[in-house]
Design a protein around this motif. Structure first.
Motif, short mmCIF file in Angstrom:
data_model
loop_
_atom_site.label_atom_id
_atom_site.label_comp_id
_atom_site.label_asym_id
_atom_site.label_seq_id
_atom_site.Cartn_x
_atom_site.Cartn_y
_atom_site.Cartn_z
N LEU A 613 0.84 -1.19 0.00
CA LEU A 613 0.00 0.00 0.00
C LEU A 613 0.88 1.24 0.00
CD1 LEU A 613 -2.97 0.94 0.18
CD2 LEU A 613 -2.73 0.93 2.66
N TYR A 691 -11.68 0.36 -2.72
CA TYR A 691 -10.54 1.23 -3.03
C TYR A 691 -11.13 2.59 -3.36
CZ TYR A 691 -6.92 3.29 -6.09
OH TYR A 691 -6.02 4.13 -6.68
N TYR A 705 -2.04 -0.15 -4.64
CA TYR A 705 -2.07 -1.20 -3.62
C TYR A 705 -2.05 -2.55 -4.32
CZ TYR A 705 -6.83 -2.84 -4.49
OH TYR A 705 -7.94 -3.40 -5.06
#
Length: 890
Positions: A613, A691, A705
């Motif tokens: 991430l 997301y 990510y």
């Protein structure tokens, strides 16, 4: 005052940079006393009272009369000769009486503390201009602001001394300004406020005023062109390519240009394009900012509409500059600090050009290369049958048309040279009346197409766009062409005349016009006029993307970015990542939410592991354009990772794991600790990975990510019904990853249906010492089946009992007549819940004569009739027994 004072502003022009401009004010010949008085004596007095009064300038001046026989003033203001204080200067009145829309303000010499105000009322199409050239004992500058006194130009509707930090205040002990300090006001009636707040002997200022036409071709009457003011903002503007077609049609500048700009301002200029081919060219003809103040007074250009977007350029000390960058959005931000003496700067002015053409000589655009290692055809084909090759290093398409997919192209989404997404434009190839673009995917692909702009001019659908399933060869005439024209196979058909632009008049992107194929191949067909001119060109442009449903999930056609992974159809192991190179997102300018939903089968659980991430930035809305703010932080504990923010979560970039009922199991945002990764959640119910980019633009595409998923075969939890008189349910050990932030989420439901008249006992035990918030088991009455996202589920009625792990063990006896119960386990914890559930039913003789409990069987109506009959029979029998017993007793 001598002529030198009267023409001071003109004499200074030759010695000043051309960057500073003002209205020339000059009236008459040599050796005159002041602006309106030719000489102090030698002319007949008004009314025939004498022959030794002041001689006035022939054009626009009137004698002051008895209050000042040796002076003249501008006609319309002659009554203020002795005390030019607290007056209104009206442009229309002056024009009618003196023929002039400019003049002079000579304040009285006052002793502080004191104040004078001047209301300046422009006519329609005018702005107020003040040229200050003399200050005497008017406050002082303390390094950040004026104290003790000031001269301020502001809006007539503003509240005096309102405490605003952005007031344009000038001060100085004994200053002569050459060139003058120039101030402009564009908001109608303005107030020039002269205020002394400390004790002084003599305080005074001298200035010229002018009501300047906004249409002045000399540049002094500058007004922004081609843009639109963004409502409810102080100085933000929007410029679109559709409003700036001609050269010089769009001009922007700092507020108040060419005069001094106000302090402590942040003005934003958003440049919005409608086409992927459009570049924005900003030509700064003048940049004049205070010297050595780059920390407070500067210009920045960013790739996007948010101040947190990537920085492209920063300007401070330049005198001129040219910047050129592609859209779809660019944000120019002008920042000003406190007003700094000697006030010899005036901001910037620039011309704006939108350059829209398909450049066949420049570098090609980037198109994401195929990520699947499939061996197949490895080339694209242009309409002229020339090869389109993909560079194996840069993944860029290169060809003689600059890399744009045009008419006749065949795009393959597989193989070493395949591409997975890109842009298409029918203007990228030579004109033809029938234009066909083929999009070929793998066997597990679907094709997504989004239309940005199109222009169809011929009526009655003679010009049209069709998007069709599969591959179609289009003939110009005959049966196949006619059949194709009917559109009976078209997923989308657009008939001319029709025009679509990517944005609405306010600059916002329109709701996307998109289709998703059911199969792996798709054809785009455009029929248009046999000839065309530049002004009447018919075209369509947009973007495409191949989506592999086997590896990327089943796409949701109605959502911008959503996929579903089914446990029985998807690979048992896979991965998901951010959609950072999707060209179909070019026209998104808002929050981007992409979801991957994972639905395990009844004998499965699903594990999601966030492995990588990037640091995330947030966008907080302030006014018209968002400003960067990292006001969200991540906190991980026994009950998952939590995003903590003072504002709603959609204002912040984040990634979240959410249960089917909307419960956030884990959420990461802000400047989280990388050592916390991986974050793992194992769930026995559906789970979705969200997301979210708070402010997405194609140039600023959010964070990246990577997450892995796996469907695990286990039957620990699910919707189950037990009809045995006794039994046991125990937790089962599952494998763990050993991650610091590994969490188990369970929502289990069991129905115990004891279909005989017995007393039901439930024993619950656990060896763990966990709080109820970590996991708990609850007993509920049964209230029938209900609809659930994954089918039918037992409906839990009134709560009967709650068991927590700290209770260690407990036996619950169900009330007589209640022999069906719903048991629920809810858990979110770093440790897997450990428990044992046992139940048994016993005959209780004291209850045998009581009425039975209604059964919760599926055939409710039949059961109700049967039990009603039985209930009547048992009641009659009971009464008969009682009567017999009474007779025997007697």
């Amino acid at each position: 005052m001598r002529q030198a004072a009267a023409v001071l502003i003109i004499a200074a022009c030759a010695a000043v940079s051309a960057q500073i401009a003002w209205t020339p004010i000059f009236l008459d010949g040599s050796s005159q006393v002041d602006l309106w008085t030719q000489s102090s004596s030698g002319c007949a007095c008004p009314g025939g009272e004498g022959e030794d009064c002041a001689c006035c300038v022939r054009d626009g001046a009137c004698p002051c009369g008895d209050i000042a026989p040796g002076r003249c003033a501008q006609c319309g203001l002659e009554q203020y000769c002795s005390n030019m204080c607290n007056i209104t200067i009206d442009s229309r009145v002056l024009k009618s009486k003196s023929g002039k829309t400019f003049g002079q303000i000579k304040s009285p010499s006052i002793e502080g503390p004191s104040a004078c105000s001047y209301i300046l009322q422009p006519d329609a199409g005018q702005r107020v201009e003040i040229q200050l050239y003399r200050l005497v004992s008017v406050g002082r500058f303390n390094g950040s602001s004026c104290v003790g006194g000031w001269l301020q130009l502001g809006d007539a509707g503003a509240v005096p001394d309102s405490g605003r930090a952005a007031q344009t205040r000038l001060c100085g002990a004994n200053e002569r300004y050459t060139p003058p300090v120039v101030l402009f006001a564009d908001h109608g009636a303005s107030v020039l406020d002269f205020r002394i707040t400390e004790k002084t002997v003599r305080s005074q200022f001298l200035a010229f005023f002018s009501f300047t036409s906004l249409s002045n071709t000399q540049g002094v009457g500058f007004h922004p062109r081609g843009g639109s003011r963004i409502p409810q903002t102080d100085c933000d503007w929007l410029y679109q390519d559709v409003s700036c077609r001609g050269v010089g049609s769009c001009v922007l500048a700092s507020p108040g240009y060419p005069g001094l700009y106000p302090p402590h301002r942040r003005c934003r200029y958003l440049f919005a394009t409608n086409s992927v081919h459009t570049r924005v060219k900003i030509i700064f003809s003048s940049i004049l900012l205070p010297r050595n103040h780059c920390a407070t007074d500067y210009l920045t250009l960013r790739a996007g509409s948010s101040p947190s977007a990537p920085l492209l350029a920063s300007l401070c000390s330049e005198r001129s500059a040219v910047l050129e960058h592609p859209g779809p959005n660019l944000l120019l931000e002008f920042n000003s600090g406190p007003l700094v003496p000697p006030y010899d700067y005036n901001g910037f002015i620039a011309k704006l050009e939108f350059l829209e053409k398909i450049d066949t000589s420049g570098p090609p655009p980037t198109i994401a290369a195929a990520s699947l290692p499939l061996a197949a055809l490895t080339h694209l084909t242009n309409g002229d049958n020339s090869a389109v090759e993909v560079d194996p290093v840069s993944n860029e398409i290169s060809s003689n048309n600059g890399g744009h997919v045009g008419c006749g192209a065949t795009v393959r989404g597989f193989g070493a040279g395949g591409v997975r997404s890109g842009h298409f434009d029918t203007r990228a190839s030579a004109w033809r009346s029938q234009c066909v673009i083929h999009l070929l995917g793998t066997s597990t692909d679907v094709v997504q197409v989004s239309l940005f702009n199109y222009n169809l001019r011929l009526p009655s659908c003679r010009s049209h766009i069709e998007i069709l399933e599969g591959l179609h060869e289009i003939s110009g005439r005959g049966e196949r062409g006619d059949r194709f024209e009917r559109g009976d196979r078209a997923m989308l058909r657009i008939c001319g005349p029709s025009v679509r632009e990517a944005r609405d008049p306010s600059g916002r992107f329109l709701v996307r016009q998109a289709v998703t194929s059911k199969g792996s191949n798709l054809t785009i067909f455009v029929r248009r006029a046999t000839s065309q001119s530049v002004d009447e060109e018919e075209f369509v442009d947009g973007a495409f993307a191949f989506h592999d449903e086997q590896h990327e999930g089943t796409v949701s056609p109605d959502a911008t970015c959503a996929s579903t992974h089914y446990g029985l159809a998807s690979p048992t192991h896979g991965g998901v990542s951010a959609p950072s190179h999707h060209h179909i997102f070019w026209n998104i300018e808002e929050q981007l939410m992409c979801t991957n939903r994972f639905i395990p089968a009844s004998n499965q659980s699903v594990t999601i592991e966030i492995q990588r991430l990037e640091r995330m930035w947030s966008a907080e809305p302030t006014g018209s354009v968002a400003t960067g703010n990292g006001g969200c932080r991540t906190a991980c504990g026994d009950a998952g990772c939590e995003c903590r923010a003072a504002t709603p979560l959609h204002y912040h970039d984040h990634i979240a794991l959410v249960a089917g009922d909307g419960t956030h199991l884990s959420c990461l945002c802000g400047d989280f600790q990388a050592a916390w990764l991986p974050v793992v959640v194992r769930s026995w119910t559906s789970l979705r990975l969200e997301y979210s980019v708070a402010h997405y633009t194609y140039a600023s595409r959010g964070f990246d990510y990577a997450a892995a998923y796996s469907f695990n075969d286990d039957a620990m939890c699910g919707q189950r019904t037990y009809t045995t008189h006794s039994g046991e349910i125990t937790s089962k050990n599952v494998t763990v990853t050993g991650s610091l932030n590994e969490f188990f989420y369970q929502q289990c439901t069991w129905v115990l249906d004891s279909n005989v008249e017995r007393q039901l006992y439930i024993d619950i035990s656990s060896e763990q010492d966990k709080s109820c918030s970590s996991w708990n088991i609850t007993l509920h009455e049964w209230s029938g089946p209900r609809a659930h996202g994954d089918g039918l589920a037992a409906s839990a009625g009134d709560l009967l009992y709650t068991f927590c792990a700290r209770h260690k063990n407990h036996t619950y006896i169900l009330p007589w007549r209640l022999n069906t119960v719903v048991i629920r386990l809810v858990a979110l914890s770093r440790q897997q819940p450990l428990y044992t559930l046992r139940w048994r039913s016993q005959v209780v003789r004291a209850n045998r004569l009581g009425p039975p409990t209604p059964a919760p069987a599926a055939a409710a109506s039949a059961s109700n009739v049967t039990y009603s009959v039985l209930l009547i029979v048992l009641t009659l029998c009971s009464r008969y027994v009682q009567m017999r017993y009474a007779r025997i007793t007697i």
